[in-house]
Design a protein around this motif. Sequence first.
Motif, PDB file in Angstrom:
ATOM      1  N   ASP A 148    -124.501 129.819  17.451  1.00  0.00           N
ATOM      2  CA  ASP A 148    -125.189 128.642  16.910  1.00  0.00           C
ATOM      3  C   ASP A 148    -125.360 128.739  15.396  1.00  0.00           C
ATOM      4  O   ASP A 148    -125.355 127.720  14.693  1.00  0.00           O
ATOM      5  CB  ASP A 148    -126.552 128.467  17.575  1.00  0.00           C
ATOM      6  CG  ASP A 148    -126.454 128.000  19.025  1.00  0.00           C
ATOM      7  OD1 ASP A 148    -125.360 127.552  19.430  1.00  0.00           O
ATOM      8  OD2 ASP A 148    -127.463 128.107  19.750  1.00  0.00           O
ATOM      9  N   ALA A 149    -125.501 129.976  14.889  1.00  0.00           N
ATOM     10  CA  ALA A 149    -125.667 130.173  13.445  1.00  0.00           C
ATOM     11  C   ALA A 149    -124.362 129.952  12.685  1.00  0.00           C
ATOM     12  O   ALA A 149    -124.376 129.729  11.473  1.00  0.00           O
ATOM     13  CB  ALA A 149    -126.196 131.573  13.162  1.00  0.00           C
ATOM     14  N   GLY A 150    -123.230 130.052  13.406  1.00  0.00           N
ATOM     15  CA  GLY A 150    -121.945 129.801  12.771  1.00  0.00           C
ATOM     16  C   GLY A 150    -121.055 131.003  12.560  1.00  0.00           C
ATOM     17  O   GLY A 150    -120.083 130.933  11.797  1.00  0.00           O
ATOM     18  N   VAL A 151    -121.351 132.123  13.227  1.00  0.00           N
ATOM     19  CA  VAL A 151    -120.478 133.297  13.092  1.00  0.00           C
ATOM     20  C   VAL A 151    -119.113 132.978  13.709  1.00  0.00           C
ATOM     21  O   VAL A 151    -119.032 132.404  14.795  1.00  0.00           O
ATOM     22  CB  VAL A 151    -121.097 134.529  13.785  1.00  0.00           C
ATOM     23  CG1 VAL A 151    -120.157 135.729  13.684  1.00  0.00           C
ATOM     24  CG2 VAL A 151    -122.448 134.867  13.160  1.00  0.00           C
ATOM     25  N   ALA A 152    -118.052 133.369  13.026  1.00  0.00           N
ATOM     26  CA  ALA A 152    -116.697 133.074  13.498  1.00  0.00           C
ATOM     27  C   ALA A 152    -116.427 133.761  14.829  1.00  0.00           C
ATOM     28  O   ALA A 152    -116.565 134.981  14.948  1.00  0.00           O
ATOM     29  CB  ALA A 152    -115.683 133.538  12.463  1.00  0.00           C
ATOM     30  N   VAL A 153    -116.029 132.990  15.833  1.00  0.00           N
ATOM     31  CA  VAL A 153    -115.851 133.557  17.175  1.00  0.00           C
ATOM     32  C   VAL A 153    -114.542 134.324  17.319  1.00  0.00           C
ATOM     33  O   VAL A 153    -114.429 135.185  18.197  1.00  0.00           O
ATOM     34  CB  VAL A 153    -115.934 132.466  18.275  1.00  0.00           C
ATOM     35  CG1 VAL A 153    -117.330 131.881  18.343  1.00  0.00           C
ATOM     36  CG2 VAL A 153    -114.889 131.380  18.056  1.00  0.00           C
TER      37      VAL A 153
ATOM     38  N   ASP B 191    -125.806 137.246   5.741  1.00  0.00           N
ATOM     39  CA  ASP B 191    -124.399 136.975   5.445  1.00  0.00           C
ATOM     40  C   ASP B 191    -123.616 137.005   6.748  1.00  0.00           C
ATOM     41  O   ASP B 191    -123.290 138.079   7.260  1.00  0.00           O
ATOM     42  CB  ASP B 191    -123.873 138.023   4.468  1.00  0.00           C
ATOM     43  CG  ASP B 191    -122.402 137.828   4.128  1.00  0.00           C
ATOM     44  OD1 ASP B 191    -121.801 136.835   4.591  1.00  0.00           O
ATOM     45  OD2 ASP B 191    -121.855 138.676   3.397  1.00  0.00           O
ATOM     46  N   LEU B 192    -123.298 135.838   7.277  1.00  0.00           N
ATOM     47  CA  LEU B 192    -122.652 135.753   8.589  1.00  0.00           C
ATOM     48  C   LEU B 192    -121.264 136.375   8.602  1.00  0.00           C
ATOM     49  O   LEU B 192    -120.769 136.756   9.666  1.00  0.00           O
ATOM     50  CB  LEU B 192    -122.565 134.288   9.031  1.00  0.00           C
ATOM     51  CG  LEU B 192    -123.879 133.515   9.126  1.00  0.00           C
ATOM     52  CD1 LEU B 192    -123.621 132.119   9.679  1.00  0.00           C
ATOM     53  CD2 LEU B 192    -124.904 134.246   9.971  1.00  0.00           C
ATOM     54  N   ALA B 193    -120.647 136.475   7.443  1.00  0.00           N
ATOM     55  CA  ALA B 193    -119.292 137.040   7.361  1.00  0.00           C
ATOM     56  C   ALA B 193    -119.302 138.549   7.117  1.00  0.00           C
ATOM     57  O   ALA B 193    -118.237 139.172   7.075  1.00  0.00           O
ATOM     58  CB  ALA B 193    -118.502 136.348   6.262  1.00  0.00           C
ATOM     59  N   SER B 194    -120.481 139.141   6.955  1.00  0.00           N
ATOM     60  CA  SER B 194    -120.533 140.579   6.682  1.00  0.00           C
ATOM     61  C   SER B 194    -120.072 141.352   7.911  1.00  0.00           C
ATOM     62  O   SER B 194    -120.185 140.888   9.047  1.00  0.00           O
ATOM     63  CB  SER B 194    -121.944 141.017   6.283  1.00  0.00           C
ATOM     64  OG  SER B 194    -122.872 140.792   7.337  1.00  0.00           O
ATOM     65  N   THR B 195    -119.531 142.535   7.669  1.00  0.00           N
ATOM     66  CA  THR B 195    -118.962 143.330   8.752  1.00  0.00           C
ATOM     67  C   THR B 195    -119.504 144.753   8.748  1.00  0.00           C
ATOM     68  O   THR B 195    -119.924 145.278   7.716  1.00  0.00           O
ATOM     69  CB  THR B 195    -117.428 143.388   8.656  1.00  0.00           C
ATOM     70  OG1 THR B 195    -117.052 143.885   7.364  1.00  0.00           O
ATOM     71  CG2 THR B 195    -116.822 142.000   8.854  1.00  0.00           C
ATOM     72  N   ASN B 196    -119.458 145.377   9.929  1.00  0.00           N
ATOM     73  CA  ASN B 196    -119.915 146.759  10.083  1.00  0.00           C
ATOM     74  C   ASN B 196    -118.784 147.738   9.773  1.00  0.00           C
ATOM     75  O   ASN B 196    -117.714 147.346   9.320  1.00  0.00           O
ATOM     76  CB  ASN B 196    -120.463 146.971  11.499  1.00  0.00           C
ATOM     77  CG  ASN B 196    -119.449 146.626  12.578  1.00  0.00           C
ATOM     78  OD1 ASN B 196    -118.239 146.788  12.397  1.00  0.00           O
ATOM     79  ND2 ASN B 196    -119.927 146.142  13.711  1.00  0.00           N
ATOM     80  N   ARG B 197    -119.012 149.002  10.043  1.00  0.00           N
ATOM     81  CA  ARG B 197    -118.016 150.032   9.697  1.00  0.00           C
ATOM     82  C   ARG B 197    -116.736 149.910  10.516  1.00  0.00           C
ATOM     83  O   ARG B 197    -115.726 150.536  10.179  1.00  0.00           O
ATOM     84  CB  ARG B 197    -118.619 151.425   9.862  1.00  0.00           C
ATOM     85  CG  ARG B 197    -119.112 151.772  11.262  1.00  0.00           C
ATOM     86  CD  ARG B 197    -119.931 153.045  11.216  1.00  0.00           C
ATOM     87  NE  ARG B 197    -120.508 153.428  12.492  1.00  0.00           N
ATOM     88  CZ  ARG B 197    -121.616 152.914  13.004  1.00  0.00           C
ATOM     89  NH1 ARG B 197    -122.250 151.956  12.344  1.00  0.00           N
ATOM     90  NH2 ARG B 197    -122.107 153.334  14.152  1.00  0.00           N
ATOM     91  N   TYR B 198    -116.773 149.142  11.580  1.00  0.00           N
ATOM     92  CA  TYR B 198    -115.577 148.900  12.383  1.00  0.00           C
ATOM     93  C   TYR B 198    -114.878 147.593  11.986  1.00  0.00           C
ATOM     94  O   TYR B 198    -113.915 147.185  12.640  1.00  0.00           O
ATOM     95  CB  TYR B 198    -115.929 148.852  13.865  1.00  0.00           C
ATOM     96  CG  TYR B 198    -116.618 150.103  14.342  1.00  0.00           C
ATOM     97  CD1 TYR B 198    -115.934 151.313  14.458  1.00  0.00           C
ATOM     98  CD2 TYR B 198    -117.971 150.094  14.673  1.00  0.00           C
ATOM     99  CE1 TYR B 198    -116.567 152.473  14.892  1.00  0.00           C
ATOM    100  CE2 TYR B 198    -118.612 151.244  15.110  1.00  0.00           C
ATOM    101  CZ  TYR B 198    -117.914 152.423  15.210  1.00  0.00           C
ATOM    102  OH  TYR B 198    -118.555 153.568  15.633  1.00  0.00           O
ATOM    103  N   GLY B 199    -115.383 146.952  10.943  1.00  0.00           N
ATOM    104  CA  GLY B 199    -114.799 145.696  10.512  1.00  0.00           C
ATOM    105  C   GLY B 199    -115.176 144.517  11.379  1.00  0.00           C
ATOM    106  O   GLY B 199    -114.512 143.474  11.334  1.00  0.00           O
ATOM    107  N   GLY B 200    -116.225 144.667  12.149  1.00  0.00           N
ATOM    108  CA  GLY B 200    -116.638 143.595  13.056  1.00  0.00           C
ATOM    109  C   GLY B 200    -117.880 142.865  12.582  1.00  0.00           C
ATOM    110  O   GLY B 200    -118.734 143.438  11.909  1.00  0.00           O
ATOM    111  N   THR B 201    -117.977 141.602  12.928  1.00  0.00           N
ATOM    112  CA  THR B 201    -119.190 140.830  12.659  1.00  0.00           C
ATOM    113  C   THR B 201    -120.274 141.230  13.653  1.00  0.00           C
ATOM    114  O   THR B 201    -120.022 141.975  14.607  1.00  0.00           O
ATOM    115  CB  THR B 201    -118.914 139.329  12.816  1.00  0.00           C
ATOM    116  OG1 THR B 201    -118.553 139.073  14.193  1.00  0.00           O
ATOM    117  CG2 THR B 201    -117.801 138.865  11.899  1.00  0.00           C
TER     118      THR B 201
END
Length: 217
Positions: A139-144, A110-120
């Motif tokens: 390249d996978a498409g994670v939002a920059v 899940d490219l939009a999933s986030t860690n405990r800091y709210g970051g990708t």
Amino acid sequence: MLLAMLSVTPQVIGKTQMENTGLHVAAARDDVEAVARSLAAGASIEQRDETGSTALMVATQENNIRVADMLIRAGADVNAKNRIDDSPYLYAGARGHLEILRLTLVSGADLASTNRYGGTALIPAAERGHVETVRTLIDAGVAVDHVNNLGWTALLEAIILGHGGDSHRQIVDLLLQAGADPNLADHDGVTPLEHASSKGYRAIEQRLLAAGARPAK
């Protein structure tokens, strides 16, 4: 006896299952054969240890590529989070475990999933200077331009927490080439250019200016 069984907490049950099957221990040791035996004996591939981690999470933490590959092929969830909101995908990205990251990306990460800091996954990868990981995630498409709970994008974190050396300069290049906004400031209104200037990162300053960063007035 029944009351005693009902009084056992889920955490204790999870720990007991781990000890009975040895699945997490085998994953930590990169013991492919033992992992296969545990699964064949009926161990759940998604069972959790006392930290809430699956066997795939444990294998990812140890960068045990063989076991991670086996578990993913067997259907392990690459997005299953533990108690501190790390998943195999997020952890592999943050730590630069590139081979496991690639396995997760082709297995439903899940490219939009986030860690405990709210970051990708991209943000800690940029901070830690994992050039090829950053390239792979872009390249996978994670939002920059995703902003975490601290108010930082991957570009800001690469500058604020990076060392300004070659790996971080390459990462700044990759992010800017992928369309990262050089003027997107943090929660305090400080821009990437201002952060780079305050740290004396002249090479990064020049990259930001070339990409359209606006100097403070």
